[in-house]
Design a protein around this motif. Structure first.
Motif, short mmCIF file in Angstrom:
data_model
loop_
_atom_site.label_atom_id
_atom_site.label_comp_id
_atom_site.label_asym_id
_atom_site.label_seq_id
_atom_site.Cartn_x
_atom_site.Cartn_y
_atom_site.Cartn_z
N LEU A 1 7.21 -2.36 -7.21
CA LEU A 1 6.07 -2.77 -8.02
C LEU A 1 5.16 -3.73 -7.26
CD1 LEU A 1 7.85 -3.30 -11.46
CD2 LEU A 1 6.41 -1.38 -10.77
N VAL A 2 5.76 -4.56 -6.40
CA VAL A 2 4.96 -5.47 -5.57
C VAL A 2 4.08 -4.68 -4.61
CG1 VAL A 2 5.06 -7.34 -3.87
CG2 VAL A 2 6.73 -7.26 -5.74
N LEU A 3 4.67 -3.63 -4.03
CA LEU A 3 3.91 -2.77 -3.13
C LEU A 3 2.78 -2.07 -3.89
CD1 LEU A 3 3.77 -1.72 -0.21
CD2 LEU A 3 5.25 0.16 -0.91
N ALA A 4 3.06 -1.64 -5.13
CA ALA A 4 2.04 -0.98 -5.95
C ALA A 4 0.87 -1.92 -6.23
CB ALA A 4 2.66 -0.49 -7.26
N VAL A 5 1.19 -3.17 -6.55
CA VAL A 5 0.14 -4.16 -6.80
C VAL A 5 -0.68 -4.41 -5.54
CG1 VAL A 5 -0.30 -6.58 -7.38
CG2 VAL A 5 1.39 -5.27 -8.68
N LEU A 6 -0.01 -4.46 -4.39
CA LEU A 6 -0.72 -4.67 -3.13
C LEU A 6 -1.70 -3.53 -2.85
CD1 LEU A 6 -1.15 -6.20 -0.48
CD2 LEU A 6 0.80 -4.97 0.48
N PHE A 7 -1.26 -2.29 -3.08
CA PHE A 7 -2.15 -1.15 -2.88
C PHE A 7 -3.31 -1.18 -3.87
CE2 PHE A 7 0.73 0.53 0.14
CZ PHE A 7 0.07 1.58 0.78
N ALA A 8 -3.04 -1.61 -5.09
CA ALA A 8 -4.10 -1.71 -6.08
C ALA A 8 -5.16 -2.72 -5.63
CB ALA A 8 -3.52 -2.12 -7.44
N MET A 9 -4.74 -3.83 -5.02
CA MET A 9 -5.68 -4.83 -4.54
C MET A 9 -6.47 -4.33 -3.33
SD MET A 9 -3.20 -8.18 -4.90
CE MET A 9 -4.37 -9.24 -4.04
N LEU A 10 -5.79 -3.60 -2.43
CA LEU A 10 -6.44 -3.11 -1.22
C LEU A 10 -7.48 -2.04 -1.53
CD1 LEU A 10 -3.44 -2.87 1.28
CD2 LEU A 10 -5.32 -4.50 1.35
N TYR A 11 -7.22 -1.23 -2.58
CA TYR A 11 -8.09 -0.10 -2.89
C TYR A 11 -8.86 -0.30 -4.19
CZ TYR A 11 -5.73 2.48 0.82
OH TYR A 11 -5.25 2.88 2.04
N ILE A 12 -8.99 -1.56 -4.61
CA ILE A 12 -9.65 -1.84 -5.88
C ILE A 12 -11.09 -1.37 -5.90
CG2 ILE A 12 -10.37 -4.17 -5.22
CD1 ILE A 12 -9.73 -5.01 -8.12
N ASP A 13 -11.74 -1.39 -4.73
CA ASP A 13 -13.14 -0.98 -4.67
C ASP A 13 -13.30 0.54 -4.72
OD1 ASP A 13 -11.86 -0.89 -2.19
OD2 ASP A 13 -13.77 -0.84 -1.10
N ARG A 14 -12.21 1.30 -4.53
CA ARG A 14 -12.28 2.76 -4.55
C ARG A 14 -11.77 3.36 -5.85
NH1 ARG A 14 -10.00 4.42 1.49
NH2 ARG A 14 -10.96 2.69 2.64
N GLY A 15 -11.29 2.52 -6.74
CA GLY A 15 -10.83 3.02 -8.03
C GLY A 15 -9.32 3.11 -8.13
N ILE A 16 -8.82 3.08 -9.35
CA ILE A 16 -7.37 3.08 -9.58
C ILE A 16 -6.75 4.40 -9.16
CG2 ILE A 16 -7.61 3.89 -11.96
CD1 ILE A 16 -5.01 1.36 -10.57
N GLY A 17 -7.51 5.50 -9.28
CA GLY A 17 -6.97 6.81 -8.89
C GLY A 17 -6.66 6.88 -7.41
N THR A 18 -7.61 6.39 -6.60
CA THR A 18 -7.41 6.38 -5.14
C THR A 18 -6.24 5.48 -4.77
OG1 THR A 18 -9.76 6.80 -4.76
CG2 THR A 18 -8.49 5.90 -2.92
N ALA A 19 -6.14 4.33 -5.43
CA ALA A 19 -5.03 3.40 -5.16
C ALA A 19 -3.70 4.04 -5.50
CB ALA A 19 -5.23 2.11 -5.95
N ALA A 20 -3.64 4.76 -6.62
CA ALA A 20 -2.39 5.40 -7.04
C ALA A 20 -1.99 6.50 -6.06
CB ALA A 20 -2.55 5.99 -8.44
N ILE A 21 -2.97 7.27 -5.58
CA ILE A 21 -2.67 8.32 -4.61
C ILE A 21 -2.18 7.72 -3.30
CG2 ILE A 21 -3.68 10.16 -3.22
CD1 ILE A 21 -5.55 10.75 -5.56
N ALA A 22 -2.83 6.64 -2.84
CA ALA A 22 -2.42 5.99 -1.60
C ALA A 22 -1.00 5.44 -1.72
CB ALA A 22 -3.39 4.87 -1.24
N PHE A 23 -0.68 4.85 -2.87
CA PHE A 23 0.67 4.33 -3.09
C PHE A 23 1.69 5.46 -3.10
CE2 PHE A 23 4.03 3.32 -6.24
CZ PHE A 23 4.67 2.32 -5.53
N ALA A 24 1.34 6.57 -3.77
CA ALA A 24 2.26 7.71 -3.82
C ALA A 24 2.50 8.27 -2.42
CB ALA A 24 1.68 8.79 -4.73
N MET A 25 1.47 8.26 -1.57
CA MET A 25 1.63 8.80 -0.22
C MET A 25 2.54 7.94 0.62
SD MET A 25 -1.98 10.52 0.92
CE MET A 25 -2.94 9.02 0.75
N ILE A 26 2.43 6.61 0.52
CA ILE A 26 3.29 5.76 1.35
C ILE A 26 4.73 5.86 0.86
CG2 ILE A 26 2.90 3.67 -0.04
CD1 ILE A 26 3.44 3.83 3.77
N VAL A 27 4.94 5.99 -0.47
CA VAL A 27 6.30 6.16 -0.99
C VAL A 27 6.88 7.49 -0.52
CG1 VAL A 27 7.68 6.47 -3.09
CG2 VAL A 27 5.95 4.67 -2.98
N LEU A 28 6.06 8.55 -0.54
CA LEU A 28 6.52 9.85 -0.08
C LEU A 28 6.87 9.82 1.40
CD1 LEU A 28 6.98 12.90 -0.47
CD2 LEU A 28 4.53 13.23 -0.01
#
Length: 234
Positions: free
Chosen positions: A24-51
């Motif tokens: 969850l900490v990693l998810a929050v970090l990705f949300a902060m890094l990609y906040i300017d691109r939208g929550i969808g982009t942040a969620a996809i980026a987080f899913a990719m690093i987990v994968l």
């Protein structure tokens, strides 16, 4: 870490795959890094690093299975992941297990890089003042995400090959040194390399961020490597 496991599923070869709450900490970090691109982009980026991390650890598990080394579990957490297997392995088995993870990420990088040109739509030439000009190619969202996935896997390949423990590169170096030196001497050399890289880690963190856009949540255990250098014991 066992008390912070929030979810477990049965993976390939019936290996338990466990997800730690620190993700969850990693998810929050990705949300902060990609906040300017939208929550969808942040969620996809987080899913990719987990994968990418999951495939890396399953690479280790596959190498264990191929050598009849029992695998207890694969765990993903905020700082990465690990494959927990039987500790009774030979140096040669250790090398194969260690290199398998980075090889999986390298393969994912290669596949993503090969697919990437297929997602780019060529720009149509336009006539301006009697001259045909081809405007710069625009990047679709698929192209941007696939580029990010390729870069993440290349980064994980290179990062995990850094020769510090407990990264794969550290295990490879330690095992490889045992081919040429006595146990204590090999451990001292590996410890010395680890101390040098631990001191240089801050510049490496900046290099990783500006080259790959990745924030490192890992810092080498300088005291562990110092003990290895001084006493020859891990």
């Amino acid at each position: 870490m066992g008390n912070s496991i929030v979810f477990t599923l049965r993976g390939p070869w019936r290996v338990p795959i466990q997800f730690d709450a620190s993700l969850l900490v990693l998810a929050v970090l990705f949300a902060m890094l990609y906040i300017d691109r939208g929550i969808g982009t942040a969620a996809i980026a987080f899913a990719m690093i987990v994968l990418a991390i999951l495939m890396h650890e399953l690479g280790h598990a596959a190498a264990c299975v191929a050598q009849n080394v029992p695998v207890r579990r694969v765990v993903l957490f905020g700082g990465g992941g690990f494959c927990e297997h039987d500790a009774r392995v030979t140096p040669y088995q250790t090398e194969f297990i260690a290199i398998a993870g980075p090889l999986v990420n390298l393969a994912l990088w290669a596949v993503a890089s090969l697919i990437l040109p297929l997602t780019i739509t060529p720009s149509e030439p336009v006539l301006i003042n009697g001259t045909w000009l081809t405007p710069p190619q625009g990047q679709s969202e698929i192209t941007r995400q696939l580029t990010l996935f390729a870069r993440l896997n290349l980064f994980l390949t290179l990062f995990n090959l850094v020769p510090v423990l407990p990264l794969d590169g550290g295990r490879l170096l330690h095992s490889w040194l045992h081919r040429f030196f006595r146990g204590i001497t090999a451990t001292k050399i590996a410890g010395g390399v680890g101390v040098v890289l631990a001191v240089a880690w801050v510049p490496l963190m900046f290099a990783a961020f500006f080259t790959f856009g990745v924030v490192l949540l890992y810092f080498p255990n300088i005291m562990l490597h110092w003990r290895m250098l001084r006493s020859g014991q891990g």
